[in-house]
Design a protein around this motif. Sequence first.
Motif, PDB file in Angstrom:
ATOM      1  N   GLU A  70       0.873  -1.167   0.000  1.00  0.00           N
ATOM      2  CA  GLU A  70       0.000   0.000   0.000  1.00  0.00           C
ATOM      3  C   GLU A  70       0.912   1.220   0.000  1.00  0.00           C
ATOM      4  O   GLU A  70       1.778   1.346   0.864  1.00  0.00           O
ATOM      5  CB  GLU A  70      -0.913   0.026   1.230  1.00  0.00           C
ATOM      6  CG  GLU A  70      -1.857   1.221   1.226  1.00  0.00           C
ATOM      7  CD  GLU A  70      -2.680   1.351   2.501  1.00  0.00           C
ATOM      8  OE1 GLU A  70      -3.461   2.318   2.601  1.00  0.00           O
ATOM      9  OE2 GLU A  70      -2.522   0.502   3.403  1.00  0.00           O
ATOM     10  N   LYS A  91       2.237   0.644   3.859  1.00  0.00           N
ATOM     11  CA  LYS A  91       2.288  -0.670   4.510  1.00  0.00           C
ATOM     12  C   LYS A  91       2.687  -1.717   3.487  1.00  0.00           C
ATOM     13  O   LYS A  91       2.266  -1.655   2.330  1.00  0.00           O
ATOM     14  CB  LYS A  91       0.916  -1.033   5.113  1.00  0.00           C
ATOM     15  CG  LYS A  91       0.932  -2.314   5.945  1.00  0.00           C
ATOM     16  CD  LYS A  91      -0.339  -2.459   6.763  1.00  0.00           C
ATOM     17  CE  LYS A  91      -0.249  -3.689   7.670  1.00  0.00           C
ATOM     18  NZ  LYS A  91      -1.429  -3.833   8.539  1.00  0.00           N
ATOM     19  N   PHE A  93       2.418  -5.174   4.322  1.00  0.00           N
ATOM     20  CA  PHE A  93       1.738  -6.414   4.696  1.00  0.00           C
ATOM     21  C   PHE A  93       2.742  -7.552   4.890  1.00  0.00           C
ATOM     22  O   PHE A  93       2.623  -8.635   4.296  1.00  0.00           O
ATOM     23  CB  PHE A  93       0.678  -6.780   3.652  1.00  0.00           C
ATOM     24  CG  PHE A  93      -0.390  -5.733   3.493  1.00  0.00           C
ATOM     25  CD1 PHE A  93      -1.399  -5.597   4.429  1.00  0.00           C
ATOM     26  CD2 PHE A  93      -0.374  -4.855   2.410  1.00  0.00           C
ATOM     27  CE1 PHE A  93      -2.378  -4.618   4.295  1.00  0.00           C
ATOM     28  CE2 PHE A  93      -1.339  -3.879   2.263  1.00  0.00           C
ATOM     29  CZ  PHE A  93      -2.343  -3.757   3.201  1.00  0.00           C
ATOM     30  N   SER A 106      -4.048 -13.752  -1.081  1.00  0.00           N
ATOM     31  CA  SER A 106      -3.836 -12.321  -1.326  1.00  0.00           C
ATOM     32  C   SER A 106      -3.476 -12.075  -2.790  1.00  0.00           C
ATOM     33  O   SER A 106      -3.979 -11.130  -3.414  1.00  0.00           O
ATOM     34  CB  SER A 106      -2.746 -11.768  -0.412  1.00  0.00           C
ATOM     35  OG  SER A 106      -3.117 -11.906   0.947  1.00  0.00           O
ATOM     36  N   ASP A 128     -11.069   1.122  -0.198  1.00  0.00           N
ATOM     37  CA  ASP A 128     -11.043   1.034   1.269  1.00  0.00           C
ATOM     38  C   ASP A 128     -11.349  -0.390   1.730  1.00  0.00           C
ATOM     39  O   ASP A 128     -10.749  -0.888   2.692  1.00  0.00           O
ATOM     40  CB  ASP A 128     -12.058   2.007   1.883  1.00  0.00           C
ATOM     41  CG  ASP A 128     -11.659   3.464   1.685  1.00  0.00           C
ATOM     42  OD1 ASP A 128     -10.460   3.737   1.487  1.00  0.00           O
ATOM     43  OD2 ASP A 128     -12.559   4.329   1.717  1.00  0.00           O
ATOM     44  N   VAL A 131      -8.226  -2.595   1.176  1.00  0.00           N
ATOM     45  CA  VAL A 131      -7.239  -2.378   2.238  1.00  0.00           C
ATOM     46  C   VAL A 131      -7.684  -3.071   3.520  1.00  0.00           C
ATOM     47  O   VAL A 131      -6.874  -3.702   4.218  1.00  0.00           O
ATOM     48  CB  VAL A 131      -7.034  -0.866   2.491  1.00  0.00           C
ATOM     49  CG1 VAL A 131      -6.158  -0.634   3.721  1.00  0.00           C
ATOM     50  CG2 VAL A 131      -6.407  -0.201   1.264  1.00  0.00           C
ATOM     51  N   GLU A 132      -8.972  -3.008   3.805  1.00  0.00           N
ATOM     52  CA  GLU A 132      -9.522  -3.676   4.998  1.00  0.00           C
ATOM     53  C   GLU A 132      -9.321  -5.189   4.908  1.00  0.00           C
ATOM     54  O   GLU A 132      -8.932  -5.835   5.891  1.00  0.00           O
ATOM     55  CB  GLU A 132     -11.014  -3.347   5.109  1.00  0.00           C
ATOM     56  CG  GLU A 132     -11.704  -3.945   6.319  1.00  0.00           C
ATOM     57  CD  GLU A 132     -13.193  -3.648   6.325  1.00  0.00           C
ATOM     58  OE1 GLU A 132     -13.961  -4.540   6.734  1.00  0.00           O
ATOM     59  OE2 GLU A 132     -13.593  -2.540   5.919  1.00  0.00           O
ATOM     60  N   ASN A 135      -5.579  -5.983   5.371  1.00  0.00           N
ATOM     61  CA  ASN A 135      -5.221  -5.792   6.785  1.00  0.00           C
ATOM     62  C   ASN A 135      -5.729  -6.954   7.636  1.00  0.00           C
ATOM     63  O   ASN A 135      -5.043  -7.420   8.556  1.00  0.00           O
ATOM     64  CB  ASN A 135      -5.801  -4.478   7.305  1.00  0.00           C
ATOM     65  CG  ASN A 135      -4.907  -3.283   7.023  1.00  0.00           C
ATOM     66  OD1 ASN A 135      -3.691  -3.350   7.201  1.00  0.00           O
ATOM     67  ND2 ASN A 135      -5.490  -2.193   6.584  1.00  0.00           N
ATOM     68  N   ASP A 138      -3.555  -9.989   6.924  1.00  0.00           N
ATOM     69  CA  ASP A 138      -2.234  -9.749   7.507  1.00  0.00           C
ATOM     70  C   ASP A 138      -2.236  -9.958   9.021  1.00  0.00           C
ATOM     71  O   ASP A 138      -1.270 -10.461   9.593  1.00  0.00           O
ATOM     72  CB  ASP A 138      -1.797  -8.314   7.175  1.00  0.00           C
ATOM     73  CG  ASP A 138      -0.340  -8.038   7.510  1.00  0.00           C
ATOM     74  OD1 ASP A 138       0.537  -8.632   6.856  1.00  0.00           O
ATOM     75  OD2 ASP A 138      -0.080  -7.228   8.424  1.00  0.00           O
ATOM     76  N   ALA A 139      -3.340  -9.575   9.672  1.00  0.00           N
ATOM     77  CA  ALA A 139      -3.416  -9.628  11.139  1.00  0.00           C
ATOM     78  C   ALA A 139      -3.777 -11.003  11.688  1.00  0.00           C
ATOM     79  O   ALA A 139      -3.616 -11.250  12.893  1.00  0.00           O
ATOM     80  CB  ALA A 139      -4.433  -8.595  11.628  1.00  0.00           C
TER      81      ALA A 139
END
Length: 245
Positions: A70, A91, A93, A106, A128, A131-132, A135, A138-139
Amino acid sequence: MDIFKKLKIRKMWNMKIIKTNCIVLKKKEMKEADLLVTLFSKDYGKIMATAYGIRKSKKRNTVSLNPLNEIEITLFQKNNYYIIKDIEIIKNFKNILKNIEKLEISLYILDSIDKIYYMTEENGDFFDKLVEILNFIDALPYIKKGYKYYVVLSFLRRIMLENGIYDINEISLILKKDRKENIQKYKEILKISKNSSCITETQEKMENYTGFLKKIVIIFENFVNRNLQTEIKIKKFIMEEFYGN
């Protein structure tokens, strides 16, 4: 200064400067030192931009234009022609890059967006959401097989809703065999996602539906391909899962 550089600078004088956030979808080497980069941007949709001399520049690093990054990018723009001026990584990731399961889905998501969306098709809301999604992947502390397909299924469902082609009745007709049972399983999956108290519990429950989730992913994918006249293919990214056990 050679003639090519003089022409390039003169061309830039006639271009406006824009800045936007992007996800890098893919990149391609050009000539000796350039890159052609495909970006999904917040303000301008999907665009292709050229980074002149970046592969030999001491000031810039080609890593900043790796897929999945990103970035905030400054561009020279005239009509649909873009030249990269500056790049700042927001970011990268890194947890996705460390885990093959996360990386598979991904890269499938990036490839699907590249194939589905046309150039300069503005879609800030979906940017958006992308990206969500990244994220979220990634988390994740880990990702089990069943849940991997659930994430893909959720992405495809979002694509269908975004493009106005989500029709559960039409999808149920595609299932035909054991239709009632399949629709019930699909509703159970949505219920698990909504009601489970934590990601660990959700992933454990989804494991019981791994085979069904694989099947529904293929059904959704074929549905998207037919309705949007594209050719996304998960088997390119998670091949061993389909040809293995």
